[in-house]
Scaffold this motif. Structure first.
Motif, PDB file in Angstrom:
ATOM      1  N   GLY A  13       0.599  -1.115   0.086  1.00 13.77           N
ATOM      2  CA  GLY A  13       0.265  -0.492   0.105  1.00 13.77           C
ATOM      3  C   GLY A  13       1.073   1.367   0.429  1.00 13.77           C
ATOM      4  N   ARG A  14       0.503   2.635  -0.120  1.00 16.56           N
ATOM      5  CA  ARG A  14       1.145   3.708  -0.271  1.00 16.56           C
ATOM      6  C   ARG A  14       2.081   3.954   1.405  1.00 16.56           C
ATOM      7  NH1 ARG A  14      -4.762   6.506  -2.015  1.00 16.56           N
ATOM      8  NH2 ARG A  14      -4.914   4.951  -0.247  1.00 16.56           N
ATOM      9  N   MET A  15       1.361   3.702   2.796  1.00 18.40           N
ATOM     10  CA  MET A  15       1.342   3.812   3.485  1.00 18.40           C
ATOM     11  C   MET A  15       2.771   2.457   3.893  1.00 18.40           C
ATOM     12  SD  MET A  15       1.018   6.399   5.051  1.00 18.40           S
ATOM     13  CE  MET A  15       2.407   6.055   6.187  1.00 18.40           C
ATOM     14  N   GLY A  16       2.435   1.148   3.331  1.00 16.16           N
ATOM     15  CA  GLY A  16       3.586   0.366   3.279  1.00 16.16           C
ATOM     16  C   GLY A  16       5.014   0.853   2.566  1.00 16.16           C
ATOM     17  N   VAL A  35       4.658  -7.836   3.954  1.00 15.85           N
ATOM     18  CA  VAL A  35       3.758  -8.745   3.986  1.00 15.85           C
ATOM     19  C   VAL A  35       2.736  -7.418   3.309  1.00 15.85           C
ATOM     20  CG1 VAL A  35       4.213 -10.610   5.072  1.00 15.85           C
ATOM     21  CG2 VAL A  35       2.872  -8.745   6.060  1.00 15.85           C
ATOM     22  N   ASP A  36       2.085  -8.816   2.302  1.00 15.30           N
ATOM     23  CA  ASP A  36       0.280  -8.046   1.883  1.00 15.30           C
ATOM     24  C   ASP A  36      -1.008  -9.571   1.960  1.00 15.30           C
ATOM     25  OD1 ASP A  36       0.159  -4.836   0.325  1.00 15.30           O
ATOM     26  OD2 ASP A  36      -1.828  -6.488   0.075  1.00 15.30           O
ATOM     27  N   ARG A  37      -1.685  -8.725   1.476  1.00 12.79           N
ATOM     28  CA  ARG A  37      -2.765  -9.958   1.654  1.00 12.79           C
ATOM     29  C   ARG A  37      -2.402 -10.356   0.036  1.00 12.79           C
ATOM     30  NH1 ARG A  37      -5.837  -7.906  -2.789  1.00 12.79           N
ATOM     31  NH2 ARG A  37      -5.452  -5.804  -3.067  1.00 12.79           N
ATOM     32  N   PRO A  38      -3.322 -11.838  -0.050  1.00 15.10           N
ATOM     33  CA  PRO A  38      -2.710 -12.893  -0.765  1.00 15.10           C
ATOM     34  C   PRO A  38      -4.025 -12.320  -1.930  1.00 15.10           C
ATOM     35  CG  PRO A  38      -4.046 -13.843   1.239  1.00 15.10           C
ATOM     36  CD  PRO A  38      -3.529 -12.479   1.071  1.00 15.10           C
ATOM     37  N   THR A 101      -3.643   1.640  11.213  1.00 14.47           N
ATOM     38  CA  THR A 101      -5.004   1.462  10.726  1.00 14.47           C
ATOM     39  C   THR A 101      -6.003   2.307  11.504  1.00 14.47           C
ATOM     40  OG1 THR A 101      -4.177  -0.885  10.411  1.00 14.47           O
ATOM     41  CG2 THR A 101      -6.361  -0.339   9.613  1.00 14.47           C
ATOM     42  N   THR A 102      -7.026   3.180  10.459  1.00 10.77           N
ATOM     43  CA  THR A 102      -8.283   3.699  10.799  1.00 10.77           C
ATOM     44  C   THR A 102      -9.494   3.043  10.468  1.00 10.77           C
ATOM     45  OG1 THR A 102      -8.169   5.529   8.770  1.00 10.77           O
ATOM     46  CG2 THR A 102      -6.477   6.630  10.353  1.00 10.77           C
ATOM     47  N   GLY A 103      -9.969   3.512  10.711  1.00  9.16           N
ATOM     48  CA  GLY A 103     -11.260   3.276  10.727  1.00  9.16           C
ATOM     49  C   GLY A 103     -12.371   2.118  11.166  1.00  9.16           C
ATOM     50  N   ASN A 127      -3.047   9.844  13.614  1.00  5.11           N
ATOM     51  CA  ASN A 127      -2.158  10.289  13.525  1.00  5.11           C
ATOM     52  C   ASN A 127      -0.786  10.194  13.546  1.00  5.11           C
ATOM     53  OD1 ASN A 127      -0.883  12.318  11.933  1.00  5.11           O
ATOM     54  ND2 ASN A 127      -3.084  13.726  11.920  1.00  5.11           N
ATOM     55  N   PHE A 128       0.546   9.531  12.935  1.00  5.35           N
ATOM     56  CA  PHE A 128       1.252   9.510  13.840  1.00  5.35           C
ATOM     57  C   PHE A 128       2.242  10.442  13.429  1.00  5.35           C
ATOM     58  CE2 PHE A 128       1.000   4.846  14.559  1.00  5.35           C
ATOM     59  CZ  PHE A 128       1.196   5.033  14.878  1.00  5.35           C
ATOM     60  N   SER A 129       1.830  11.283  12.287  1.00  2.00           N
ATOM     61  CA  SER A 129       3.050  12.682  12.441  1.00  2.00           C
ATOM     62  C   SER A 129       2.967  13.196  13.690  1.00  2.00           C
ATOM     63  CB  SER A 129       1.666  13.865  10.977  1.00  2.00           C
ATOM     64  OG  SER A 129       2.469  15.254  12.101  1.00  2.00           O
TER      65      SER A 129
HETATM   66  P1  NAD Z   1      -3.854   1.626   0.875  1.00  7.20           P
HETATM   67  O1  NAD Z   1      -5.111   0.468   0.615  1.00  7.20           O
HETATM   68  O2  NAD Z   1      -2.762   1.924  -0.219  1.00  7.20           O
HETATM   69  O3  NAD Z   1      -2.838   0.400   1.649  1.00  7.20           O
HETATM   70  C1  NAD Z   1      -3.095  -1.115   2.464  1.00  7.20           C
HETATM   71  C2  NAD Z   1      -2.665  -1.923   1.838  1.00  7.20           C
HETATM   72  O4  NAD Z   1      -2.842  -3.176   3.083  1.00  7.20           O
HETATM   73  C3  NAD Z   1      -2.651  -2.646   0.821  1.00  7.20           C
HETATM   74  O5  NAD Z   1      -1.741  -2.897  -0.198  1.00  7.20           O
HETATM   75  C4  NAD Z   1      -3.755  -4.034   0.904  1.00  7.20           C
HETATM   76  O6  NAD Z   1      -3.605  -4.782   0.014  1.00  7.20           O
HETATM   77  C5  NAD Z   1      -3.091  -3.983   2.743  1.00  7.20           C
HETATM   78  N1  NAD Z   1      -4.015  -5.048   3.371  1.00  7.20           N
HETATM   79  C6  NAD Z   1      -5.165  -5.375   3.174  1.00  7.20           C
HETATM   80  N2  NAD Z   1      -5.750  -6.846   3.731  1.00  7.20           N
HETATM   81  C7  NAD Z   1      -4.701  -6.882   3.959  1.00  7.20           C
HETATM   82  C8  NAD Z   1      -3.894  -8.070   5.125  1.00  7.20           C
HETATM   83  N3  NAD Z   1      -4.696  -8.763   5.541  1.00  7.20           N
HETATM   84  N4  NAD Z   1      -2.715  -8.478   5.195  1.00  7.20           N
HETATM   85  C9  NAD Z   1      -1.686  -7.811   4.665  1.00  7.20           C
HETATM   86  N5  NAD Z   1      -1.727  -6.611   4.000  1.00  7.20           N
HETATM   87  C10 NAD Z   1      -3.581  -5.970   4.037  1.00  7.20           C
HETATM   88  O7  NAD Z   1      -3.480   2.372   1.906  1.00  7.20           O
HETATM   89  P2  NAD Z   1      -2.587   3.374   2.486  1.00  7.20           P
HETATM   90  O8  NAD Z   1      -3.148   4.740   2.768  1.00  7.20           O
HETATM   91  O9  NAD Z   1      -1.582   3.005   2.651  1.00  7.20           O
HETATM   92  O10 NAD Z   1      -3.005   3.615   3.626  1.00  7.20           O
HETATM   93  C11 NAD Z   1      -3.830   2.373   4.744  1.00  7.20           C
HETATM   94  C12 NAD Z   1      -4.261   1.765   6.147  1.00  7.20           C
HETATM   95  O11 NAD Z   1      -3.735   3.205   7.031  1.00  7.20           O
HETATM   96  C13 NAD Z   1      -5.349   3.464   5.574  1.00  7.20           C
HETATM   97  O12 NAD Z   1      -6.217   2.274   7.546  1.00  7.20           O
HETATM   98  C14 NAD Z   1      -5.770   4.355   6.253  1.00  7.20           C
HETATM   99  O13 NAD Z   1      -6.563   5.438   6.866  1.00  7.20           O
HETATM  100  C15 NAD Z   1      -4.475   4.039   7.148  1.00  7.20           C
HETATM  101  N6  NAD Z   1      -3.258   5.389   7.831  1.00  7.20           N
HETATM  102  C16 NAD Z   1      -2.935   5.870   9.182  1.00  7.20           C
HETATM  103  C17 NAD Z   1      -2.112   7.245   9.234  1.00  7.20           C
HETATM  104  C18 NAD Z   1      -1.965   7.687  10.507  1.00  7.20           C
HETATM  105  O14 NAD Z   1      -1.355   8.095  10.592  1.00  7.20           O
HETATM  106  N7  NAD Z   1      -2.206   6.408  11.669  1.00  7.20           N
HETATM  107  C19 NAD Z   1      -1.849   7.661   8.322  1.00  7.20           C
HETATM  108  C20 NAD Z   1      -2.254   7.345   6.509  1.00  7.20           C
HETATM  109  C21 NAD Z   1      -2.533   6.330   6.625  1.00  7.20           C
END
Ligand code: NAD
Length: 275
Positions: A13-16, A35-38, A101-103, A127-129
């Motif tokens: 993902g973007r944060m990953g 790791v990411d999802r299957p 993770t949010t939500g 918010n980890f900033s």
């Molecule tokens: P994204 O959709 O780009 O990435 C999420 C990733 O998680 C995807 O690659 C998805 O395949 C993966 N994923 C989903 N289920 C999974 C599982 N069971 N096992 C492994 N991987 C799995 O989203 P993003 O923009 O990277 O944001 C991810 C989360 O982080 C969201 O909840 C977002 O709101 C949150 N976020 C939090 C902050 C913070 O500071 N707390 C900042 C930015 C984003």
């Protein structure tokens, strides 16, 4: 001290990607697994190349058991169901679990809290900033000290954002309400239009701007008789969240099992709210 071995969950993902870059840049941290999802398109790719940096020799995989073997900490920005499942594994293995993770629902949060009681060291923040967490703490203090000043929260984001006000603006509103010991819900004014009449004393106003590619600007204005205090934060990119998560990972290494927030990581012990 040996480097902490970090597992990035949601690596595709973007944060990953931001987390992979931050770990590579932080002394004291090394990428143990990603790791990411299957079914994710990122599976099999080198994590470093995927994140736009040099190869790290770690392929993104969906094998969570292999990933956690020998690890010290998980940095997890995924989805609520994935996060609650990972919290159970972190508790069983005594790992630190940094949750962005949010939500999460109330039931998810309760399950995560149980895992912290069962042996996980969890740092969870919406918010980890680091700058934003400090800002929220300052807002809480300013709202308490300037108890009769009008509070207005202004935010600007890029033109593709679909919700308003931003979650961060609401977090700042909660900080202000907390400083005044009032409920944000009962005192917030989210929209003004037409003949609104004078401002209601004690309310917390929100204003939203949208345009261009702005990553996230937030201002909290405390307006009193003859002066205005303005507290501002400007986000430049999502590395601010990844850097905060990296700092939380290093901090969590030395803690007892429990549920912590960035307020604890930054030592803001006088904060009444957990950010
Ligand atoms: P994204 O959709 O780009 O990435 C999420 C990733 O998680 C995807 O690659 C998805 O395949 C993966 N994923 C989903 N289920 C999974 C599982 N069971 N096992 C492994 N991987 C799995 O989203 P993003 O923009 O990277 O944001 C991810 C989360 O982080 C969201 O909840 C977002 O709101 C949150 N976020 C939090 C902050 C913070 O500071 N707390 C900042 C930015 C984003």
């Amino acid at each position: 001290m040996a480097e902490l071995k970090v597992v990035v969950a949601g690596a595709g993902g973007r944060m990953g990607a931001a987390n992979i870059r931050a770990i590579a840049a932080h002394p004291g941290l090394s990428l143990h697994a990603a790791v990411d999802r299957p079914g994710s398109e990122a599976l099999g790719q080198d994590a470093g190349l995927f994140a736009g940096i040099a190869a790290l020799g770690v392929a993104i995989s969906d094998d969570i058991d292999a990933a956690l073997h020998g690890a010290d900490v998980i940095i997890d920005f995924t989805a609520p169901d994935a996060t609650t499942a990972l919290a159970g594994r972190a508790a069983a293995l005594g790992l630190a679990h940094i949750i962005g993770t949010t939500g999460c629902s109330e039931a998810d949060d309760a399950a995560i809290a149980r895992c912290a009681s069962d042996g996980a060291r969890i740092v969870k923040s919406g918010n980890f900033s680091m700058g934003m967490v400090v800002l929220a703490n300052l807002v809480e203090k300013a709202a308490a000290a300037l108890a009769d000043y009008d509070i207005e929260i202004l935010e600007m984001h890029h033109n593709r954002k679909v919700d308003a006000p931003s979650g961060t603006a609401l977090l700042l509103g909660e900080a202000a309400a907390s400083g005044r010991d009032i409920s944000l819900k009962a005192h917030s004014v989210r929209v003004r239009d037409g003949h609104t009449g004078p401002r209601e004393a004690g309310s917390i106003g929100f204003a939203t701007l949208r345009g261009g590619t702005v990553v996230g600007d937030h201002s909290v204005i405390l307006a009193g008789p003859g002066e205005r205090l303005e507290l501002n934060h400007r986000a430049e990119d999502r590395s601010i969240f990844a850097n905060g998560a990296a700092r939380a990972a290093l901090w969590a290494a030395g803690q007892e099992p429990g549920l912590y927030s960035m307020v604890d990581v930054l030592g803001l012990n006088d904060a009444t709210r957990k950010y």
